[in-house]
Design a protein around this motif. Sequence first.
Motif, PDB file in Angstrom:
ATOM      1  N   LEU A  52      20.809   2.366 -72.262  1.00 59.62           N
ATOM      2  CA  LEU A  52      21.915   1.845 -73.052  1.00 59.62           C
ATOM      3  C   LEU A  52      22.190   0.375 -72.810  1.00 59.62           C
ATOM      4  O   LEU A  52      22.899  -0.279 -73.530  1.00 59.62           O
ATOM      5  N   LYS A  53      21.621  -0.174 -71.743  1.00 59.08           N
ATOM      6  CA  LYS A  53      21.934  -1.553 -71.368  1.00 59.08           C
ATOM      7  C   LYS A  53      21.063  -2.512 -72.157  1.00 59.08           C
ATOM      8  O   LYS A  53      19.844  -2.343 -72.247  1.00 59.08           O
ATOM      9  N   ASP A  54      21.708  -3.545 -72.712  1.00 59.50           N
ATOM     10  CA  ASP A  54      20.899  -4.516 -73.417  1.00 59.50           C
ATOM     11  C   ASP A  54      21.196  -5.936 -72.954  1.00 59.50           C
ATOM     12  O   ASP A  54      20.849  -6.911 -73.615  1.00 59.50           O
ATOM     13  N   LEU A  55      21.895  -6.067 -71.845  1.00 63.45           N
ATOM     14  CA  LEU A  55      22.237  -7.377 -71.321  1.00 63.45           C
ATOM     15  C   LEU A  55      22.058  -7.320 -69.813  1.00 63.45           C
ATOM     16  O   LEU A  55      22.727  -6.563 -69.125  1.00 63.45           O
ATOM     17  N   PHE A  56      21.116  -8.082 -69.308  1.00 68.07           N
ATOM     18  CA  PHE A  56      20.831  -8.068 -67.882  1.00 68.07           C
ATOM     19  C   PHE A  56      21.104  -9.432 -67.287  1.00 68.07           C
ATOM     20  O   PHE A  56      20.582 -10.432 -67.763  1.00 68.07           O
ATOM     21  N   ILE A  57      21.939  -9.454 -66.269  1.00 65.30           N
ATOM     22  CA  ILE A  57      22.343 -10.730 -65.675  1.00 65.30           C
ATOM     23  C   ILE A  57      22.058 -10.722 -64.181  1.00 65.30           C
ATOM     24  O   ILE A  57      22.330  -9.733 -63.500  1.00 65.30           O
ATOM     25  N   THR A  58      21.511 -11.812 -63.679  1.00 62.42           N
ATOM     26  CA  THR A  58      21.386 -11.971 -62.221  1.00 62.42           C
ATOM     27  C   THR A  58      21.971 -13.309 -61.797  1.00 62.42           C
ATOM     28  O   THR A  58      21.882 -14.294 -62.517  1.00 62.42           O
ATOM     29  N   VAL A  59      22.563 -13.272 -60.603  1.00 63.95           N
ATOM     30  CA  VAL A  59      23.119 -14.498 -60.018  1.00 63.95           C
ATOM     31  C   VAL A  59      22.378 -14.748 -58.721  1.00 63.95           C
ATOM     32  O   VAL A  59      22.354 -13.881 -57.847  1.00 63.95           O
ATOM     33  N   ASP A  60      21.745 -15.888 -58.602  1.00 65.42           N
ATOM     34  CA  ASP A  60      21.010 -16.155 -57.358  1.00 65.42           C
ATOM     35  C   ASP A  60      20.881 -17.652 -57.107  1.00 65.42           C
ATOM     36  O   ASP A  60      21.518 -18.459 -57.766  1.00 65.42           O
ATOM     37  N   GLU A  61      20.047 -17.965 -56.128  1.00 60.83           N
ATOM     38  CA  GLU A  61      19.731 -19.362 -55.791  1.00 60.83           C
ATOM     39  C   GLU A  61      20.924 -20.285 -55.660  1.00 60.83           C
ATOM     40  O   GLU A  61      21.078 -21.240 -56.428  1.00 60.83           O
ATOM     41  N   PRO A  62      21.759 -20.034 -54.677  1.00 67.49           N
ATOM     42  CA  PRO A  62      22.849 -20.983 -54.473  1.00 67.49           C
ATOM     43  C   PRO A  62      22.294 -22.326 -54.023  1.00 67.49           C
ATOM     44  O   PRO A  62      21.366 -22.383 -53.222  1.00 67.49           O
ATOM     45  N   GLU A  63      22.836 -23.401 -54.599  1.00 71.11           N
ATOM     46  CA  GLU A  63      22.370 -24.741 -54.264  1.00 71.11           C
ATOM     47  C   GLU A  63      23.551 -25.636 -53.982  1.00 71.11           C
ATOM     48  O   GLU A  63      24.575 -25.571 -54.658  1.00 71.11           O
ATOM     49  N   SER A  64      23.363 -26.468 -53.018  1.00 70.04           N
ATOM     50  CA  SER A  64      24.448 -27.380 -52.661  1.00 70.04           C
ATOM     51  C   SER A  64      24.307 -28.691 -53.429  1.00 70.04           C
ATOM     52  O   SER A  64      23.202 -29.218 -53.547  1.00 70.04           O
ATOM     53  N   HIS A  65      25.437 -29.182 -53.978  1.00 70.25           N
ATOM     54  CA  HIS A  65      25.418 -30.466 -54.688  1.00 70.25           C
ATOM     55  C   HIS A  65      26.389 -31.411 -54.024  1.00 70.25           C
ATOM     56  O   HIS A  65      27.536 -31.047 -53.771  1.00 70.25           O
ATOM     57  N   VAL A  66      25.928 -32.598 -53.769  1.00 73.27           N
ATOM     58  CA  VAL A  66      26.799 -33.582 -53.127  1.00 73.27           C
ATOM     59  C   VAL A  66      27.060 -34.748 -54.057  1.00 73.27           C
ATOM     60  O   VAL A  66      26.131 -35.380 -54.554  1.00 73.27           O
ATOM     61  N   THR A  67      28.338 -34.992 -54.295  1.00 68.59           N
ATOM     62  CA  THR A  67      28.680 -36.195 -55.053  1.00 68.59           C
ATOM     63  C   THR A  67      29.594 -37.052 -54.193  1.00 68.59           C
ATOM     64  O   THR A  67      29.968 -36.659 -53.094  1.00 68.59           O
ATOM     65  N   THR A  68      29.965 -38.208 -54.721  1.00 60.96           N
ATOM     66  CA  THR A  68      30.839 -39.086 -53.935  1.00 60.96           C
ATOM     67  C   THR A  68      32.208 -38.463 -53.717  1.00 60.96           C
ATOM     68  O   THR A  68      32.850 -38.667 -52.695  1.00 60.96           O
ATOM     69  N   ILE A  69      32.658 -37.663 -54.688  1.00 62.81           N
ATOM     70  CA  ILE A  69      34.001 -37.091 -54.577  1.00 62.81           C
ATOM     71  C   ILE A  69      33.987 -35.808 -53.740  1.00 62.81           C
ATOM     72  O   ILE A  69      34.876 -35.550 -52.947  1.00 62.81           O
ATOM     73  N   GLU A  70      32.988 -34.972 -53.976  1.00 64.34           N
ATOM     74  CA  GLU A  70      33.059 -33.643 -53.367  1.00 64.34           C
ATOM     75  C   GLU A  70      31.665 -33.062 -53.131  1.00 64.34           C
ATOM     76  O   GLU A  70      30.665 -33.574 -53.624  1.00 64.34           O
ATOM     77  N   THR A  71      31.657 -31.952 -52.400  1.00 66.85           N
ATOM     78  CA  THR A  71      30.444 -31.142 -52.250  1.00 66.85           C
ATOM     79  C   THR A  71      30.750 -29.771 -52.817  1.00 66.85           C
ATOM     80  O   THR A  71      31.831 -29.235 -52.559  1.00 66.85           O
ATOM     81  N   PHE A  72      29.841 -29.214 -53.577  1.00 70.61           N
ATOM     82  CA  PHE A  72      30.094 -27.878 -54.097  1.00 70.61           C
ATOM     83  C   PHE A  72      28.780 -27.129 -54.259  1.00 70.61           C
ATOM     84  O   PHE A  72      27.697 -27.693 -54.188  1.00 70.61           O
ATOM     85  N   ILE A  73      28.901 -25.857 -54.496  1.00 69.05           N
ATOM     86  CA  ILE A  73      27.729 -24.981 -54.624  1.00 69.05           C
ATOM     87  C   ILE A  73      27.621 -24.510 -56.070  1.00 69.05           C
ATOM     88  O   ILE A  73      28.623 -24.141 -56.682  1.00 69.05           O
ATOM     89  N   THR A  74      26.406 -24.522 -56.606  1.00 69.77           N
ATOM     90  CA  THR A  74      26.193 -23.885 -57.910  1.00 69.77           C
ATOM     91  C   THR A  74      25.272 -22.691 -57.723  1.00 69.77           C
ATOM     92  O   THR A  74      24.487 -22.629 -56.783  1.00 69.77           O
ATOM     93  N   TYR A  75      25.406 -21.775 -58.653  1.00 69.66           N
ATOM     94  CA  TYR A  75      24.590 -20.562 -58.623  1.00 69.66           C
ATOM     95  C   TYR A  75      23.790 -20.496 -59.919  1.00 69.66           C
ATOM     96  O   TYR A  75      24.276 -20.854 -60.988  1.00 69.66           O
ATOM     97  N   ARG A  76      22.570 -20.021 -59.774  1.00 76.67           N
ATOM     98  CA  ARG A  76      21.748 -19.888 -60.977  1.00 76.67           C
ATOM     99  C   ARG A  76      22.049 -18.554 -61.631  1.00 76.67           C
ATOM    100  O   ARG A  76      22.110 -17.529 -60.958  1.00 76.67           O
ATOM    101  N   ILE A  77      22.215 -18.594 -62.938  1.00 71.32           N
ATOM    102  CA  ILE A  77      22.496 -17.360 -63.677  1.00 71.32           C
ATOM    103  C   ILE A  77      21.419 -17.158 -64.722  1.00 71.32           C
ATOM    104  O   ILE A  77      21.225 -17.995 -65.602  1.00 71.32           O
ATOM    105  N   ILE A  78      20.723 -16.023 -64.604  1.00 75.65           N
ATOM    106  CA  ILE A  78      19.670 -15.720 -65.569  1.00 75.65           C
ATOM    107  C   ILE A  78      20.109 -14.542 -66.417  1.00 75.65           C
ATOM    108  O   ILE A  78      20.523 -13.509 -65.900  1.00 75.65           O
ATOM    109  N   THR A  79      20.031 -14.723 -67.696  1.00 75.78           N
ATOM    110  CA  THR A  79      20.431 -13.670 -68.630  1.00 75.78           C
ATOM    111  C   THR A  79      19.240 -13.253 -69.474  1.00 75.78           C
ATOM    112  O   THR A  79      18.547 -14.105 -70.025  1.00 75.78           O
ATOM    113  N   LYS A  80      19.041 -11.917 -69.571  1.00 77.50           N
ATOM    114  CA  LYS A  80      17.996 -11.408 -70.454  1.00 77.50           C
ATOM    115  C   LYS A  80      18.647 -10.424 -71.406  1.00 77.50           C
ATOM    116  O   LYS A  80      19.383  -9.546 -70.989  1.00 77.50           O
TER     117      LYS A  80
END
Lengths: 471, 459
Positions: A113-141
């Motif tokens: 019954l499922k027709d939407l598959f989502i995964t969240v992975d690969e956390p990556e750190s990003h550094v800018t002059t103002i802040e540091t934050f983490i992004t996550y990769r989201i893959i949708t099929k």
Amino acid sequence: MGKLGEAGLAATAGPARTLGMEGECRASQARSWGLPAGGAGGDSPGGDAPLPGSISSSSLLQAEVLDLDEDEDDLEVFSKDASLMDMNSFSPLMPTSPLSMINQVKFEDEPDLKDLFITVDEPESHVTTIETFITYRIITKTSRGEFDSSEFEVRRRYQDFLWLKEKLEEAHPTLIIPPLPEKFIVKGMVERFNDDFIETRRKALHKFLNRIADHPTLTFNEDFKIFLTAQASEFSSHKKQGPGLLSRMGQSVRAVALSMRGVKSRPEEFMEMNNFIEIFSQKINLIDKISQRIYKEEREYLDEMKEYGPIHILWSASEEDLADTLKSVASCIDKCCKATEKRMSGFSEALLPVVHEYVLYSEMLMAVMKRRDQIQAELDSKVEALTSKKADTDLLTEEIGKLEDKVECANNALKADWERWKQNMQNDIKSAFTNMAEENILYYEQCLATWESFLTSQTDLHLEEASEDKL
Amino acid sequence: MEQAAPDPERLWQPAPLEPLSHPDAGLESMVGEETKGARDEGPGDGTMTENNFSLKKIEISVSEAEKRTGRNAMNMQETYTAYLIETRSVEHNDGQSVLTDSLWRRYSEFELLRNYLLVYYPHIVVPPLPEKRAEFVWHKLSADNMDPDFVERRRIGLENFLLRVASHPILCRDKIFYLFLTQEGNWKETVNETGFQLKADSRLKALNATFRVKNPDKRFIELKHYSDELQSVISHLLRVRARVADRLYGVYKVHGNYGRVFSEWSAIEKEMGDGLQSAGHHMDVYASSIDDILEDEEHYADQLKEYLFYAEALRAVCRKHELMQYDLEMAAQDLASKKQQCEELATGTVRTFSLKGMTTKLFGQETPEQREARIKMLEEQIKEGEQQLKSKNLEGREFVRNAWADIERFKEQKNHDLKEALISYAVMQISMCKKAIWDVLKDCAVLFFFCAPSGRKKS
């Protein structure tokens, strides 16, 4: 592990037995006894399970009937040890297919019954002059037509998830939106970007998106789609649309004022719901605390246990006759330590996140309840205005009409979602505790096997020595 | 202190000089049984030989413990525990036992008995008493000597002590031991009358000997090292075990908290209610199961503790040897110097420095008569000294032989007992695992089967 269990599980032995005799009764295949067999294993446990707790002697005999070409050494160990185990009044034929019995009630998602598959992975750190934050990769099929493509890959940060949640709450105020992991963990966290923290958060975010995808209404939400598919620039410009911060603040002030009124005129079924939510929230919070504490205590136990084994090795260095026995004991203790570690990781993966998610869910539920009450209160205040003022009756009547629709919609949406939520909650909780029980059984089985093989090695040696003396 | 042959007055019959080198078949078989049965809670067997003709088996048990109050030596009120010792004699033919003696003793009397045995049988590895105060405790066990669990374990330990003494081929024949079992009143006076406290070696003397002895038997040096290692490793083991027990207790008890929460939660659930109740019940059972588990482990710890204290007994034998050896060395040295003095006086040469020699040089020689007198005295002393040295040598060798025989006996006992203890530990773990598995299945069966989920609702 081809032995059949005992004690009230004889009922499941019914259909299982036939399956077992046709195929081969092996634990490795036992896991497939559940759903795929056309629901035969799936329905009967719920339907005609008799009272457990009675030992059926006939089920004990099944061990002989079934094909036991594997693990016959185990069988010998048990019968040999029967003389040594004077303390146990129950049969030495331990049900070593407890795992298989538990697995019978595990249900897998219906994948068709499922027709939407989502995964969240690969956390990556990003550094800018103002802040540091983490992004996550989201893959949708997906195979859905409304999506432009069948695969998408985007990067999102926690703030974006927060935005999505707020949009969903706005659009569906009385639906039970899945909870997000907390923004910060207050105690015990020094740094936001600790590895464990990131991993826990990643798993929770993964759950969050998948729960939305599984929700019959939310899955078709437009903001959700954009969240999953839009690239960075498109996404940030989309986020800027919609009601601004000030208007949102204004709404919430009004909301608080209104929600107080809504409580009084709450229909019966929602009073019950509210009662449930309050008690549930209390209990799940306690369970969360207890579970965290157990994990901590087990950790400390394991640390001490790790010191225990090596002392026996140290001792064996000054002994002659006893050296082998001591070394064996040390190795048994080490094996039990490994089994404990495994059980603990199971605990932290299967139980802790589930319990914690439901703690967050309980907060969410209370917010939903409030929002429903607000909507109701809006209607009530207009009705009151109508009865008292008698001015602009036509306008008021029209507004009341709209509000009545709104209230009815909201109530129905909540009712339906409530049933769905409850069902999921029961499944999740049952599943979590079943997993825990499984982990525990596995742990004890491993320890049991370790010590039993130690025992046989010692008694074998004893017999060897005795026969040597006779020569 | 010379005690190679035990005083005949203290035994029921004169003991042969070398009791252990001629294995007495009757005693040997009994000893074998004794060491196995020594840890049983029930009465064990000891053997007493009378006239070497008939073997009468006796059973000794410390069957009860009672709190008493009385006045101590300073006429102050005190509370103590008294233990009932029952002795039964078993007729060899029909196996029936008759109660022959029963009396009450307190821990301090056991101590007195043991101290006596240590003095009169220095070549024997004397069985140890259970600990005076609870050590290696984990938080649940109180260190209070009046605590019923402690008293119970001590009762078992005292019984074990008596059984070990009764099954020892030499110690079992001691009269004071016999009187300990049979003569309630006046026993303390009897023991003190032996004057054993006076005969004991001074600690200072023993310590001195340990440092200064030049040529102790190598085997005793090794034995001393072994006993040090044994003591160190068992202490370490017991300490860690206590910590592990403490932690395990914590884990189990925290689980107990689930019980009430589940039970309260089950009140608001319909389909899941039974499952939650069952899970809650399971948690309660689980949490309370730790008490029995740890009690069993305490008995295991006691078995290890016995050998911890046995290490001290081993060291006592080594110390005695060192003392005797040192004594011998000093006597030999003394003799050698006297001989030299004699020689110098006879030949007139002065090789060693002596005050007499110096003053003689300064203030004039002594008369020939004086010199003759001195030589004669020295010759007598030398003769005496040679006799003493001979007997000391004999005693020393005798001690080494006897002691080593008992040490061999002890080694076998130790290996057997410790192996059994380790096996019993494994048996405990096995039964604990089996029970745990059983509990999970029993209680969680309801959770699994009564409320099987009917699948997730999708759209």
